[in-house]
Design an enzyme around this catalytic site. Structure first.
Site, mmCIF file in Angstrom:
data_model
loop_
_atom_site.group_PDB
_atom_site.id
_atom_site.type_symbol
_atom_site.label_atom_id
_atom_site.label_comp_id
_atom_site.label_asym_id
_atom_site.label_seq_id
_atom_site.Cartn_x
_atom_site.Cartn_y
_atom_site.Cartn_z
ATOM 1 C CG HIS A 140 78.543 17.262 25.494
ATOM 2 N ND1 HIS A 140 78.318 18.606 25.100
ATOM 3 C CD2 HIS A 140 80.353 17.722 25.511
ATOM 4 C CE1 HIS A 140 79.637 18.964 25.377
ATOM 5 N NE2 HIS A 140 80.728 18.487 26.392
ATOM 6 C CD GLU A 141 81.189 13.783 27.690
ATOM 7 O OE1 GLU A 141 82.349 13.548 27.194
ATOM 8 O OE2 GLU A 141 80.388 14.548 28.273
ATOM 9 C CG HIS A 144 84.242 16.027 24.166
ATOM 10 N ND1 HIS A 144 84.676 17.507 23.885
ATOM 11 C CD2 HIS A 144 83.652 16.495 25.719
ATOM 12 C CE1 HIS A 144 84.833 18.350 24.842
ATOM 13 N NE2 HIS A 144 83.201 17.924 25.509
#
Length: 240
Positions: A140-141, A144
């Protein structure tokens, strides 16, 4: 568990670790059971148990987080894939992420992790329960990070924020159908994946200081949904 009328939420800064006899044996088991059921548990006792739990297991959690992180950086298909694509977007095609700026630490809020353009990625050791949960959070990160490099995401633009949150929840695996069935049962089976992504994106955008409320967050997420949900870059498709 129903809320206690006029209850005062304890300040964690005012808590200290309970006596040793409350941290082991039958008494710890009793407190754990009380916490899980909520029966006879007031806000002070709840806060104290959470404080004691983190103190009791924090060294183990930090060590596990580091071990899981190192394993994922070597063996996880989604993590290594994202790391490779981040490297391609980085200045001079050099890897900007490594063990020194993908760190495990204690977090005060309920998030599993976070990304800061100058600092790197934070993995919340006290919120991570398994190797596979860490894989989802790290992926997820990394989405980003990828979006920051490729699309110059501006978090002061709520549409930018909503789009990167939609993509991160979609591509990380945290909204896979099996996870949602465990949480919410079999109802609305065909909508679970999209509902999870929207829910997570709305929560994240709601926490943005420039967002007025959850209603505004929902409107923003809906406004970019179609284009962002269909953008699976750098993956060819959603596979997790």
């Amino acid at each position: 568990m129903s809320a206690v009328p006029n209850a005062v939420i304890p300040n964690p800064d005012n808590l200290s670790v309970s006596a040793p006899e409350k941290l082991s044996g039958f008494e710890w088991w009793r407190r754990s059971l009380q916490y899980r059921t909520g029966m006879g548990l007031d806000p002070q006792e709840k806060a104290q148990f959470e404080f004691d739990y983190q103190h009791k297991y924090l060294p183990q959690q930090c060590n596990s987080c580091i071990e899981f992180r190192d394993w994922m950086l070597t063996y996880s298909p989604s993590v290594t894939f994202m790391m490779d694509h981040i490297k391609k977007l980085s200045p001079n095609k050099e890897q900007i992420l490594n063990k020194s700026n993908i760190i495990c630490d204690v977090c005060d809020d309920l998030k599993g992790g976070g990304f800061h353009p100058q600092e790197g990625i934070l993995l919340c050791a006290n919120r991570i329960q398994s190797k596979w949960q860490l894989e989802d959070i790290l992926t997820h990160e990394l989405v980003h990070v990828y979006d920051h490099l490729k699309f110059q995401v501006n978090l002061n633009d709520l549409k930018h924020h909503a789009c990167t949150e939609i993509r991160a929840s979609m591509l990380s695996g945290e909204c896979r159908i099996f996870n949602e069935i465990k949480k919410t049962g079999l109802g609305d089976f065909g909508k679970k994946f999209q509902s999870c992504i929207k829910r997570r994106a709305i929560l994240s955008v709601s926490a943005n200081p420039i967002c007025k409320d959850s209603e505004e967050a929902e409107k923003v997420v809906n406004s970019v949904w179609q284009s962002c949900f269909n953008d699976t870059r750098p993956f060819e498709r959603v596979y997790r």
